[in-house]
Design an enzyme around this catalytic site. Structure first.
Site, PDB file in Angstrom:
ATOM      1  N   ASN A   4       7.605  22.177  49.655  1.00 50.67           N
ATOM      2  CA  ASN A   4       7.131  23.141  48.655  1.00 50.67           C
ATOM      3  C   ASN A   4       5.685  22.874  48.201  1.00 50.67           C
ATOM      4  OD1 ASN A   4      10.403  23.491  47.077  1.00 50.67           O
ATOM      5  ND2 ASN A   4       9.443  24.803  48.617  1.00 50.67           N
ATOM      6  N   ASP A  31      18.104  28.547  45.198  1.00 51.88           N
ATOM      7  CA  ASP A  31      17.153  29.346  45.985  1.00 51.88           C
ATOM      8  C   ASP A  31      17.225  30.821  45.599  1.00 51.88           C
ATOM      9  OD1 ASP A  31      15.173  29.764  47.844  1.00 51.88           O
ATOM     10  OD2 ASP A  31      16.513  29.681  49.594  1.00 51.88           O
TER      11      ASP A  31
HETATM   12  C1  IPE Z   1      14.645  24.821  49.305  1.00 52.60           C
HETATM   13  O1  IPE Z   1      14.269  26.148  49.149  1.00 52.60           O
HETATM   14  C2  IPE Z   1      14.015  23.976  48.246  1.00 52.60           C
HETATM   15  C3  IPE Z   1      14.444  24.260  46.876  1.00 52.60           C
HETATM   16  C4  IPE Z   1      15.357  25.088  46.510  1.00 52.60           C
HETATM   17  C5  IPE Z   1      13.764  23.492  45.867  1.00 52.60           C
HETATM   18  P1  IPE Z   1      13.067  26.776  49.987  1.00 52.60           P
HETATM   19  O2  IPE Z   1      12.986  28.190  49.582  1.00 52.60           O
HETATM   20  O3  IPE Z   1      11.847  25.957  49.832  1.00 52.60           O
HETATM   21  O4  IPE Z   1      13.599  26.613  51.484  1.00 52.60           O
HETATM   22  P2  IPE Z   1      13.228  27.416  52.797  1.00 52.60           P
HETATM   23  O5  IPE Z   1      11.742  27.380  52.934  1.00 52.60           O
HETATM   24  O6  IPE Z   1      13.728  28.813  52.612  1.00 52.60           O
HETATM   25  O7  IPE Z   1      13.959  26.716  53.895  1.00 52.60           O
HETATM   26  C1  IPE Z   2      13.689  28.440  44.794  1.00 53.83           C
HETATM   27  O1  IPE Z   2      13.311  29.778  44.832  1.00 53.83           O
HETATM   28  C2  IPE Z   2      12.813  27.633  43.883  1.00 53.83           C
HETATM   29  C3  IPE Z   2      11.919  26.692  44.587  1.00 53.83           C
HETATM   30  C4  IPE Z   2      11.897  26.478  45.872  1.00 53.83           C
HETATM   31  C5  IPE Z   2      10.976  25.965  43.759  1.00 53.83           C
HETATM   32  P1  IPE Z   2      12.216  30.288  45.848  1.00 53.83           P
HETATM   33  O2  IPE Z   2      10.873  30.193  45.197  1.00 53.83           O
HETATM   34  O3  IPE Z   2      12.323  29.582  47.150  1.00 53.83           O
HETATM   35  O4  IPE Z   2      12.624  31.806  46.000  1.00 53.83           O
HETATM   36  P2  IPE Z   2      12.624  32.671  47.326  1.00 53.83           P
HETATM   37  O5  IPE Z   2      13.391  31.913  48.352  1.00 53.83           O
HETATM   38  O6  IPE Z   2      11.194  32.842  47.708  1.00 53.83           O
HETATM   39  O7  IPE Z   2      13.287  33.951  46.934  1.00 53.83           O
HETATM   40 MG    MG Z   3      13.359  29.940  48.833  1.00 55.71          MG
END
Ligand code: IPE
Ligand code: IPE
Ligand code: MG
Length: 237
Positions: A65, A17
């Site tokens: 997502n 993340d």
């Molecule tokens: C969790 O991260 C899913 C992945 C890392 C693929 P998100 O960024 O989607 O989770 P939330 O929305 O902060 O809980």
């Molecule tokens: C994790 O990084 C990757 C996926 C969930 C695909 P994020 O895209 O959630 O990055 P932040 O949380 O917005 O920084």
């Molecule tokens: Mg994220």
């Protein structure tokens, strides 16, 4: 950093993340963060394979997502395509067995085919199992298991009395995998976001503020060393 080879986790799961925030902090579009994130994933996979960690699961795309903007999803799909295309030979060379958990049928046809090809061609990889969680949601996985079990009961293949934890977990995507010993989440968020709820009953959690694109092999070793200092009791004394 010294790791005790006797006490390595059998299965490490990572919630990768912080890609978006990494890019934003640099005044860049989120895409750049995802691209760097793929580079990090490759480095961590290589490191895990060297150690070796027998099973590495990476949360790459959640069911939730799909609610992101269409353009971001398109970027993530392109990165996944590139990844599967470029890494198949690497996985074969390293002895990595590749598989995914999640709703594979929701991906574009060409990606589904690439996934199947990677799974088939790497099936005899013996050094490490790399699991990508794609369109994965833990509650949906548990509900799916219940549905499959109900069908099996209706068809007389299983009787309700036979259903225990072992049988139930056999209907999860993770059927043949050990539960994670260690779960790492980057970017400072301290939640599971619908990841491996059933499988993490006794998993050790490691949270780090480091954003995923900045997560180095050194940070990975730090997490493993931290894990090795913990006392796992599993309810005993
Ligand atoms: C969790 O991260 C899913 C992945 C890392 C693929 P998100 O960024 O989607 O989770 P939330 O929305 O902060 O809980
Ligand atoms: C994790 O990084 C990757 C996926 C969930 C695909 P994020 O895209 O959630 O990055 P932040 O949380 O917005 O920084
Ligand atoms: Mg994220």
């Amino acid at each position: 950093m010294e790791l005790d080879p006797e006490r390595l986790p059998r299965h490490v799961a990572i919630i990768m993340d912080g890609n978006g925030r990494w890019a934003r902090r640099r005044g860049l579009p989120r895409f750049f963060g995802h691209r760097e994130g793929v580079k990090t994933a490759k480095r961590i996979i290589t490191k895990a394979c060297e150690i070796p960690i027998p099973v590495l699961t990476l949360y790459a795309f959640s069911r939730e997502n799909w609610q992101r903007p269409r353009e971001e999803i398109a970027v993530l799909m392109d990165l996944l395509r590139d990844y599967l295309r470029s890494e198949l030979p690497v996985m074969l060379e390293k002895g990595i067995r590749f598989r995914i958990i999640g709703e594979r049928e929701r991906f574009p046809q060409d990606i589904q085919e690439m996934i199947a090809r990677c799974e088939e061609e790497t099936a005899s990889g013996h050094r490490m199992t790399l699991v990508l969680a794609l369109s994965y949601g833990s509650r949906a996985e548990i509900v799916r298991a219940a549905r499959l079990l109900a069908q099996a009961v209706r068809e007389g293949r299983i009787s309700p009395e036979e259903i225990d934890e072992t049988l139930f977990s056999g209907f999860l995507y993770t059927a043949d995998l050990p539960d994670p010993d260690l779960l790492i989440r980057t970017s400072g968020e301290k939640r599971l976001s619908n990841f491996l709820l059933y499988q993490c009953a006794y998993t050790e959690f490691y949270f780090t503020p480091v954003l995923w694109p900045d997560f180095t092999e050194e940070e990975f070793l730090k997490a493993l060393a931290d894990y090795q200092r913990r006392e796992r009791r599993f309810g005993r004394i």
